[in-house]
Design an enzyme around this catalytic site. Structure first.
Site, short mmCIF file in Angstrom:
data_model
loop_
_atom_site.label_atom_id
_atom_site.label_comp_id
_atom_site.label_asym_id
_atom_site.label_seq_id
_atom_site.Cartn_x
_atom_site.Cartn_y
_atom_site.Cartn_z
N GLU A 226 0.88 -1.14 0.00
CA GLU A 226 -0.03 0.03 0.06
C GLU A 226 1.04 1.27 -0.01
OE1 GLU A 226 -3.17 0.00 2.87
OE2 GLU A 226 -3.36 2.40 2.65
N ARG A 304 -7.65 2.65 13.47
CA ARG A 304 -8.38 1.50 13.10
C ARG A 304 -8.44 0.56 14.40
NH1 ARG A 304 -11.58 -0.88 9.14
NH2 ARG A 304 -11.21 0.45 7.37
N ARG A 336 -3.31 -6.55 6.05
CA ARG A 336 -4.72 -7.05 6.07
C ARG A 336 -5.40 -7.17 7.52
NH1 ARG A 336 -5.63 -12.89 3.23
NH2 ARG A 336 -7.76 -12.50 2.28
N THR A 434 -10.86 4.65 6.97
CA THR A 434 -11.27 5.50 7.98
C THR A 434 -10.90 6.89 7.70
OG1 THR A 434 -9.22 4.91 9.21
CG2 THR A 434 -10.97 3.58 9.61
N ALA A 503 -8.18 -1.52 2.37
CA ALA A 503 -9.29 -1.45 3.21
C ALA A 503 -10.63 -2.26 2.77
CB ALA A 503 -9.73 -0.04 3.30
N GLU A 706 -10.65 -8.37 4.16
CA GLU A 706 -9.95 -8.28 5.64
C GLU A 706 -10.72 -9.01 6.73
OE1 GLU A 706 -9.28 -4.08 5.00
OE2 GLU A 706 -7.41 -4.34 5.70
N1 LUZ Z 1 -5.64 1.68 4.48
C1 LUZ Z 1 -5.87 3.01 4.69
C2 LUZ Z 1 -6.09 0.96 5.03
O1 LUZ Z 1 -5.23 3.79 4.16
N2 LUZ Z 1 -6.94 3.42 5.52
C3 LUZ Z 1 -7.84 2.25 5.91
O2 LUZ Z 1 -8.82 2.76 6.80
C4 LUZ Z 1 -7.47 1.04 5.66
N3 LUZ Z 1 -8.12 -0.08 6.34
C5 LUZ Z 1 -7.81 -1.39 6.00
C6 LUZ Z 1 -6.81 -1.70 5.30
N4 LUZ Z 1 -5.97 -0.51 4.51
MO1 MOS Z 2 -4.48 -3.12 3.21
S1 MOS Z 2 -4.21 -3.44 4.95
O1 MOS Z 2 -3.51 -2.39 2.24
O2 MOS Z 2 -6.29 -3.04 2.80
#
Ligand code: LUZ
Ligand code: MOS
Length: 752
Positions: A226, A304, A336, A434, A503, A706
């Site tokens: 990410e 989170r 995840r 979020t 997410a 997730e």
């Molecule tokens: N990535 C993010 C995430 O930038 N914001 C989130 O709320 C999130 N949640 C789950 C996995 N990746």
């Molecule tokens: Mo994520 S933890 O890149 O949904």
């Protein structure tokens, strides 16, 4: 429908970055990284490496024409270290050579002199020393202080959950190719094409339109790509900017494990208060997140954790605080669940502790506190379309929990050496980034004049089958066969300003955009068809590659309509933008409605522990999961099973270890155990809960990436049950992963 990549995957024909045929003048990059976890750089001697034949150039921060800054949320991370290093494996320089072998040789010729500084590896120590990434965050509901006074039972304790290596099959990497006029194309293995584009532009000091990022697919991401696909892509881009030759950099497994961040380890403290009727009246938790040496996504992950700190339970008085603790580990990152699993492990531990001390099975407390319609989460969102109780009671009934428990009890009476344990694990997971502003996506659809269709979105295919779902959306709206539709690569020149694929929201956000674009195209095609057939527009529908009039198949085929549309100069391309409605969150109050909806489920986990060896087997995991109305049950079941295996791995065997000097000890697959087929549950059964689905989900098919990971937490508590069955003197510990070594210690404590 099967995953549309399955044919090329099985034949080994699917393309990943490392499969691309390089341009003739391409070069290979390799990072020189810090050999210590913390120190001042006194000097680095590149002279021997630079003069090695075949070395083209070695880049350092001095070669950066823009900003030496890759931090996303907080600007606290250089691309290449300048005067100090803050973690073992931190990039310092980038060797570009004719071949990989030469680059490796050159790396060995670089010498560095460091003045070592004290190393912090644990969150606890960081907190003691006041080493933080940012200010702590707290969520409050009700009044815990007064609520505890009215409780019949109050228990306090400490928990630890370890990090987790992403171990995507395809390691990090990028291939950068110079185009005309200073434009650079980056073929990157990233979940976030726009993050790569934006960061490369910033570091190179050029506008974003000069960087094109293209993503074919990833061999897995799990959050690890990410944010952390970015540095490698930017390094190759800097090299291309100076050399005007293509540069490829693919990390080998060892380098990837050493240099990249992982799931955040958490040390947490809880206080839980219950009344005699087992209602949890108050819950307090302090979470110490081991963030590593830079922020990366830590603040969002910390947030989170707070969102999921009460999991599937309604607790009227809650006070939770999270500290992002700065340590000398590689910056930990998205994985995840994104902090959710860490939060849920704590409340489940608190409940297990309470149950043990009160003298009953954990599930009685769980069951007495399940979330119900219109309950308030600690962040102010009111729970609606709640399925917590429904999944819980369906799981108990459909899998005949009473019988499973009787069998386990009988087994434990008869068997001395083996003991069985059973746990229930409910999960409630919020769907949406979020950070409200990230919840948007776009799709660009071309219908070509022969009737074939190309779909571009901001979604990155990483094995989760999002492209298959996008194809299904386009196909169902346009009423044409799947063979007519192609999913294009994810490319920043076709779909711009994308949020990362993360997410669990990628199919929802991008799917809604595909749906909107296809609906716009359909409106135009209905006009064309109505005119061609001289019938009213409202009688027209598109099905099975044909125009239907009042539900009857006409002789007008899809291709004929497209041909007519061309003749009448009707636009056959459409771009659509979707932004999740209704969601909002006010960080100054820590209240709002951050999630489009929640996903619910319950898992029953049964294990058998070998009480001589401390080893265990997961006999079965039986799940009732809320898919909404699944648009592709094969794919969704695959996500449940994969996430479950990953969750069980995190809770039972994947043990990240750093030395006190900050060196990663579990730095290869020989020292870091990931679940394989032998450690997978012997059976996994998943029953989809019958529900109406949710309109905020794509085709009412709920996000699935997730949430099921957290079913794996059930394995920890099932093993704990079995250990307790063997050794009544065992004092419950909440220190994951529950490795066979720890199980063995638990079976025979107190060791006198
Ligand atoms: N990535 C993010 C995430 O930038 N914001 C989130 O709320 C999130 N949640 C789950 C996995 N990746
Ligand atoms: Mo994520 S933890 O890149 O949904």
């Amino acid at each position: 429908m099967k995953n549309i990549d399955s044919f090329t995957h099985v034949r080994g024909e699917s393309l990943f970055v490392d499969d691309l045929i390089l341009r003739q003048d391409a070069l290979i990059g390799l990072c020189f990284d810090s050999p210590k976890a913390h120190g001042k750089i006194k000097s680095v001697d590149y002279s021997k490496a630079e003069t090695l034949e075949g070395v083209v150039r070695i880049f350092t921060y001095k070669d950066i024409l823009g900003e030496n800054q890759i931090g996303g949320i907080i600007p606290d991370e250089p691309l290449w270290a300048e005067n100090e290093v803050h973690f073992w494996g931190q990039p310092i320089a980038f060797i570009v050579a004719e071949t990989e072998a030469i680059a490796k040789k050159a790396k060995a010729l670089i010498s560095i002199e460091l003045e070592e500084l004290p190393v912090i590896t644990t969150a606890k120590e960081a907190k003691e020393k006041g080493s933080f990434i940012n200010a702590p965050r707290s969520f409050e509901l009700g009044d815990t202080t007064n609520a505890f006074l009215a409780c019949d039972y109050v228990f306090e304790g400490e928990t630890f959950s370890n990090g987790q290596e992403h171990l995507y099959l395809e390691t990090q990497g990028c291939y950068a190719i110079p185009q005309e006029n200073g434009t650079i194309k980056l073929i990157s293995s990233t979940q976030g094409p726009t993050i790569v584009q934006k960061t490369a532009a910033k570091v190179l000091g050029i506008p974003m339109h000069k960087i094109e990022v293209d993503v074919i697919r990833l061999g897995g991401g799990f959050g690890g790509k990410e944010d952390q696909a970015t540095p490698w892509a930017v390094m190759t881009a800097v090299a291309v900017q100076h050399l005007n030759r293509p540069v490829k950099y693919i990390l080998n497994r060892h380098d990837d494990m050493r240099m990249t961040g992982k799931r955040h380890p958490y040390t947490s403290f809880y206080k839980i208060g219950l009344t005699k009727d087992l209602k949890i009246k108050a819950f307090e938790a302090e979470f110490l997140q081991n963030s590593g040496a830079a922020a990366d996504l830590s603040p969002a992950i910390a947030e989170r954790t707070l969102f999921h700190a009460t999991n599937s339970y309604f607790i009227p008085n809650v006070s939770t605080t999270v500290f992002s603790c700065k340590t000398n580990l590689p910056p930990n990152t998205a994985f995840r669940g994104f902090g959710g699993p860490q939060g849920m492990f704590v409340i489940e531990s608190a409940i297990a502790d309470a149950a043990d001390k009160i003298g009953l099975n954990k599930r009685h407390i769980q069951e007495a506190n399940l979330l119900a319609e219109n309950d308030e989460f600690s962040y102010g969102q009111i729970a609606t379309q709640v399925e917590a109780e429904k999944t819980w009671f369906s799981a108990k009934e459909k899998f005949d929990l009473a019988r499973l428990e009787q069998e386990a009890t009988a087994f434990n009476k008869e068997n001395k050496r083996h003991k069985k344990g059973i746990s229930l694990m409910p999960v409630t997971f919020g769907i949406s980034f979020t950070n409200t502003q990230m919840n948007h996506a776009r799709a660009l659809i071309h219908i070509y004049q022969d009737g074939s269709v190309g779909v571009s979105t901001g979604a990155v295919e990483m094995g989760q089958s999002v492209n298959t779902k996008m194809l299904q959306v386009a196909q169902s709206v346009l009423g044409i066969s799947p063979a007519k539709i192609k999913l294009e690569t994810t490319n920043t020149t076709r779909v711009a300003n994308t949020s990362p694929s993360a997410a669990s929201s990628t199919a929802d956000l991008n799917g809604k955009a595909v749906e909107m674009a296809c609906n716009s195209l359909l409106e135009r095609l209905i006009k064309v068809a109505a005119k061609t057939l001289s019938v009213e527009e409202k009688t027209i529908s598109f099905q099975e590659d044909f125009v239907f009039v009042d539900g009857e198949k006409s002789s007008l085929a899809w291709e004929d309509v497209i041909n007519q549309a061309m003749i009448h100069r009707v636009a056959l391309s459409e771009n659509a933008h979707y932004a999740t409605p209704k969601i909002h969150f006010d960080k100054t109050k820590e209240k709002g409605h951050p999630f489009a909806y929640h996903v619910y489920g319950t898992a029953i986990t049964a294990v058998t522990v070998d009480c001589l060896r401390g080893t265990y087997e997961i006999d079965a995991v039986k799940i009732v999961h809320d898919f909404g109305k699944s648009m592709n049950l094969g794919i969704d079941l695959g996500q449940v099973e994969g996430a479950l295996a990953q969750g069980i791995g995190w809770m039972t065997m994947e043990e990240i270890a750093y030395g006190e000097d900050g060196r990663l000890l579990s730095n290869a697959l020989s020292t870091y155990k990931v679940p394989d087929i032998f450690s997978a549950p012997k059976t996994v059964e998943t029953i989809p809960l019958e529900t109406e689905g949710n309109d905020m989900a794509i085709q009412k098919s709920k996000a699935v990436g997730e949430p099921p990971l957290m079913y794996g937490i059930g394995a920890y508590f099932a093993i704990q049950q079995a250990v307790k069955a063997f050794n009544p003197n065992y004092k419950l510990k909440f220190h994951s992963p529950f490795t066979p070594e720890k199980v063995l210690m638990g079976l025979y404590e107190p060791l006198s």
